[in-house]
Scaffold this motif. Structure first.
Motif, PDB file in Angstrom:
ATOM      1  N   ILE A 252       0.829  -1.212   0.000  1.00 33.53           N
ATOM      2  CA  ILE A 252       0.000   0.000   0.000  1.00 33.53           C
ATOM      3  C   ILE A 252       0.862   1.261   0.000  1.00 33.53           C
ATOM      4  N   ARG A 253       2.075   1.173   0.543  1.00 28.56           N
ATOM      5  CA  ARG A 253       2.988   2.318   0.432  1.00 28.56           C
ATOM      6  C   ARG A 253       3.355   2.569  -1.023  1.00 28.56           C
ATOM      7  N   ARG A 254       3.663   1.480  -1.737  1.00 25.95           N
ATOM      8  CA  ARG A 254       4.046   1.626  -3.145  1.00 25.95           C
ATOM      9  C   ARG A 254       2.863   2.076  -4.010  1.00 25.95           C
ATOM     10  N   MET A 255       1.671   1.855  -3.523  1.00 29.45           N
ATOM     11  CA  MET A 255       0.483   2.351  -4.219  1.00 29.45           C
ATOM     12  C   MET A 255       0.181   3.800  -3.861  1.00 29.45           C
ATOM     13  N   GLY A 256       0.890   4.330  -2.860  1.00 27.96           N
ATOM     14  CA  GLY A 256       0.601   5.688  -2.393  1.00 27.96           C
ATOM     15  C   GLY A 256      -0.686   5.772  -1.598  1.00 27.96           C
ATOM     16  N   LEU A 257      -1.093   4.659  -0.973  1.00 25.77           N
ATOM     17  CA  LEU A 257      -2.377   4.597  -0.278  1.00 25.77           C
ATOM     18  C   LEU A 257      -2.251   4.540   1.240  1.00 25.77           C
ATOM     19  N   GLU A 258      -1.053   4.448   1.769  1.00 30.41           N
ATOM     20  CA  GLU A 258      -0.919   4.161   3.194  1.00 30.41           C
ATOM     21  C   GLU A 258      -1.587   5.215   4.066  1.00 30.41           C
ATOM     22  N   GLU A 259      -1.397   6.482   3.763  1.00 33.30           N
ATOM     23  CA  GLU A 259      -1.980   7.521   4.610  1.00 33.30           C
ATOM     24  C   GLU A 259      -3.497   7.522   4.528  1.00 33.30           C
ATOM     25  N   GLU A 260      -4.050   7.259   3.337  1.00 33.32           N
ATOM     26  CA  GLU A 260      -5.505   7.175   3.212  1.00 33.32           C
ATOM     27  C   GLU A 260      -6.052   5.985   3.999  1.00 33.32           C
ATOM     28  N   VAL A 261      -5.355   4.874   3.961  1.00 33.66           N
ATOM     29  CA  VAL A 261      -5.781   3.698   4.701  1.00 33.66           C
ATOM     30  C   VAL A 261      -5.734   3.976   6.199  1.00 33.66           C
ATOM     31  N   LYS A 262      -4.671   4.603   6.667  1.00 39.77           N
ATOM     32  CA  LYS A 262      -4.581   4.937   8.090  1.00 39.77           C
ATOM     33  C   LYS A 262      -5.699   5.885   8.509  1.00 39.77           C
ATOM     34  N   ALA A 263      -5.990   6.871   7.668  1.00 41.39           N
ATOM     35  CA  ALA A 263      -7.033   7.838   7.995  1.00 41.39           C
ATOM     36  C   ALA A 263      -8.405   7.192   8.076  1.00 41.39           C
ATOM     37  N   ALA A 264      -8.599   6.092   7.363  1.00 35.55           N
ATOM     38  CA  ALA A 264      -9.883   5.383   7.370  1.00 35.55           C
ATOM     39  C   ALA A 264      -9.902   4.261   8.398  1.00 35.55           C
ATOM     40  N   GLY A 265      -8.943   4.234   9.303  1.00 37.91           N
ATOM     41  CA  GLY A 265      -8.838   3.161  10.282  1.00 37.91           C
ATOM     42  C   GLY A 265      -9.996   3.122  11.258  1.00 37.91           C
ATOM     43  N   THR A 266     -10.136   1.992  11.938  1.00 39.63           N
ATOM     44  CA  THR A 266     -11.265   1.779  12.843  1.00 39.63           C
ATOM     45  C   THR A 266     -11.114   2.510  14.168  1.00 39.63           C
ATOM     46  N   GLY A 267      -9.893   2.893  14.520  1.00 40.46           N
ATOM     47  CA  GLY A 267      -9.673   3.540  15.816  1.00 40.46           C
ATOM     48  C   GLY A 267      -9.455   2.567  16.952  1.00 40.46           C
ATOM     49  N   GLU A 268      -9.308   1.292  16.641  1.00 45.00           N
ATOM     50  CA  GLU A 268      -9.081   0.288  17.689  1.00 45.00           C
ATOM     51  C   GLU A 268      -7.725   0.522  18.345  1.00 45.00           C
ATOM     52  N   THR A 269      -7.712   0.533  19.692  1.00 48.36           N
ATOM     53  CA  THR A 269      -6.499   0.887  20.426  1.00 48.36           C
ATOM     54  C   THR A 269      -5.762  -0.302  21.025  1.00 48.36           C
ATOM     55  N   GLY A 270      -6.377  -1.463  21.035  1.00 44.44           N
ATOM     56  CA  GLY A 270      -5.730  -2.624  21.613  1.00 44.44           C
ATOM     57  C   GLY A 270      -6.711  -3.759  21.775  1.00 44.44           C
ATOM     58  N   THR A 271      -6.233  -4.847  22.391  1.00 41.55           N
ATOM     59  CA  THR A 271      -7.024  -6.065  22.554  1.00 41.55           C
ATOM     60  C   THR A 271      -7.056  -6.448  24.019  1.00 41.55           C
ATOM     61  N   GLU A 272      -8.246  -6.830  24.506  1.00 43.81           N
ATOM     62  CA  GLU A 272      -8.329  -7.290  25.891  1.00 43.81           C
ATOM     63  C   GLU A 272      -9.225  -8.516  26.010  1.00 43.81           C
TER      64      GLU A 272
END
Length: 394
Positions: free
Chosen positions: A53-73
Motif C-alpha cells: 500500500i505504500r508503493r500504491m501511495g495509499l498508506e496515509e488514506e488507509v490509516k485515515a480510514a482506520g477503525t480507531g481500535e487501540t488494543g485487545t483485551e
C-alpha cells in the motif's frame, strides 16, 4: 495492448487492477454483486501488505480510514479486563495491528484508485470459459461474450469461478463456525477489541469501528461445516440455542442478529496444487485462503496481486509469469496457513477449567516481562507477514 479479466471487486481484484493498469494493460473487473460491497468486518494489513500500500501511495488514506481500535483485551463474565495488549507500533506487531480498517472501507479506497483506469462491470459473473491458443473466450451470465488474453480469479474461499477451472478444489475446514454482525454502539463500549470466553467451545467479540457502531462476532467449535449452509432463520435459532446461557454482551449480539444482517462462515483454508491453468490464474483467497484465524488474508491478497502483476510485466510470457508468481508466493502463503498448534480449539475452551487456564495464560503472555521477551525474539523469529523478499518491479 494485452487485456485481462479480473473477477472479484473486493481487495485482491482492485489491487491487481491497479498494478496492471499502471503497466499499460486493459483491465476489466467483473463483480457478481450489483455494486461495490462496502460491508465487512475489521481487517488488518501487515508486513509485505504494508509495503504494497505504500508503493500504491495509499498508506496515509488507509490509516485515515482506520477503525480507531487501540488494543485487545480478554474480559471476564462481568466485562472486567483480564489481560490487555496495546495495538502494534510497527508494520506487523500486535493482535490489534497498527493498521486496522473495515474490509468495505479498504475495498472502496482501492476502487476509487482504479475506477478511471479499469472497466468495472457489476451485477454479472463468468458462466463459462473456453481457452484458445491466443486468448480466452468468456461467456457471462448476462449473455454477453468477450475475449481476453488472460483471466485472473480474485474471489473468495468458495469462489464459483474457480470451480470452472479447478472443479476438485474444496476448502479444508478448520472446525470452527464464525458469525459476523454489527450492533449499535452504547456508552459502555470502548475502543478496544474485547474477547469473552463463556466455555462450551464458544467465544464472543466486540470491536470498534469508525462508523459509530460495533462489529461483533460469535464463534463456536463444530465438527462439520453444515451450519453455514442452513437457511438464515435456522442459523438464528441455532445461534440462540448454542449461546443462550452465555453471559457478558452475548444477548445484545443475539438481538442484533435478529434485527440486522449477519454473515455465517465455516472457517477454512484453500490449498491448491497449482495456482494457474493455461491462461487462467487465481490470486488471494481463491488461491490460498489462510482463514480469518491467520490475520493474513488481506496481506496475502495485496501481496499476491502485486507479485502477480509484477511477474506479468517482467516475464516473456504468461506461463513463465504464473510460474514465477507461484514460486515467490507459495512459501509465503504456506507460512501464513501454518496456524498456532491447537488453534482454534485453544481459543475456544470447552470447560470452565479451560476458560480459567486460557485467562491465566493470556494474563502471563501480556505481562511486561513476557512482552519484552517477545519483542526481543521477534528479530530472530519474524512475523509471517514479513517472510517474503518483496521484489521491486520496473
Amino acid at each position: 495492448m494485452p487485456g485481462v479479466l479480473v473477477t472479484g471487486a473486493s481487495v485482491a481484484g482492485p489491487a491487481l487492477a491497479y498494478w496492471l493498469a499502471r503497466g499499460g494493460w486493459e483491465v476489466t473487473v467483473v463483480e457478481r454483486f450489483d455494486g461495490l460491497r462496502d460491508t465487512g468486518q475489521n481487517i488488518d494489513i501487515r508486513g509485505a501488505g504494508r509495503h504494497v500500500i505504500r508503493r500504491m501511495g495509499l498508506e496515509e488514506e488507509v490509516k485515515a480510514a482506520g477503525t480507531g481500535e487501540t488494543g485487545t483485551e480478554i474480559v471476564d463474565d462481568d466485562g472486567r479486563c483480564v489481560a490487555y495488549l496495546p495495538k502494534g507500533q510497527d508494520d506487523s506487531g500486535g493482535m490489534t495491528a497498527e493498521v486496522e480498517i473495515l474490509r468495505g472501507d479498504l475495498a472502496r479506497l482501492l476502487y476509487r484508485r482504479t475506477a478511471h483506469s479499469a472497466r468495472y462491470v457489476f451485477g454479472d459473473e463468468i458462466a463459462g470459459l473456453v481457452e484458445r491458443s491466443s486468448h480466452v473466450d468468456v461467456d457471462f451470465s448476462s449473455g454477453a461474450r468477450e475475449s481476453f488474453d488472460l483471466v485472473v480469479v480474485a474471489e473468495g474461499m468458495t469462489s464459483r469461478t474457480r470451480r470452472l477451472v479447478f472443479p476438485d478444489a474444496v476448502p479444508r475446514y478448520l472446525g470452527l463456525c464464525l458469525v459476523y454482525t454489527t450492533v449499535p454502539r452504547i456508552a459502555a463500549d470502548t475502543d478496544r477489541w474485547r474477547w469473552y470466553h463463556p466455555g462450551g467451545g464458544r467465544a464472543v467479540t466486540l470491536r470498534p469501528d469508525n462508523h459509530g457502531t460495533i462489529r461483533a462476532t460469535l464463534s463456536f467449535l463444530s465438527d462439520a461445516p453444515g451450519p453455514a449452509n442452513l437457511p438464515a432463520a435456522e442459523q438464528e435459532r441455532l445461534l440462540r440455542r448454542i449461546f443462550q446461557d452465555a453471559g457478558w454482551e452475548t444477548p445484545r449480539v443475539l438481538d442484533a442478529i435478529d434485527a440486522s444482517p449477519f454473515y455465517f462462515e465455516a472457517v477454512g483454508q484453500i490449498r491448491l496444487p497449482s495456482w494457474s491453468k493455461g491462461r487462467v490464474a487465481v490470486v488471494g483467497d481463491a488461491a490460498y485462503c489462510a482463514s480469518p484465524l491467520s490475520g493474513m488474508g488481506t496481506t496475502l491478497a495485496l501481496t499476491g496481486a502485486y507479485v502477480l502483476a509484477g511477474e506479468l510485466f517482467a516475464a516473456a510470457g504468461h506461463r513463465t509469469a504464473f510460474a514465477r508468481y507461484e514460486a515467490l508466493m507459495r512459501p509465503y502463503a504456506h507460512s501464513a496457513q501454518n496456524l498456532v498448534p491447537g488453534f482454534p480449539r485453544i481459543a475456544h475452551p470447552r470447560s470452565r477449567l479451560g476458560v480459567r487456564s486460557l485467562r491465566a495464560a493470556t494474563r502471563l503472555a501480556t505481562s511486561p516481562a513476557v512482552r519484552k521477551a517477545v519483542r526481543q525474539a521477534s528479530a530472530l523469529f519474524p512475523h509471517p507477514a514479513e517472510k517474503i523478499d518483496l521484489p521491486h518491479y520496473a
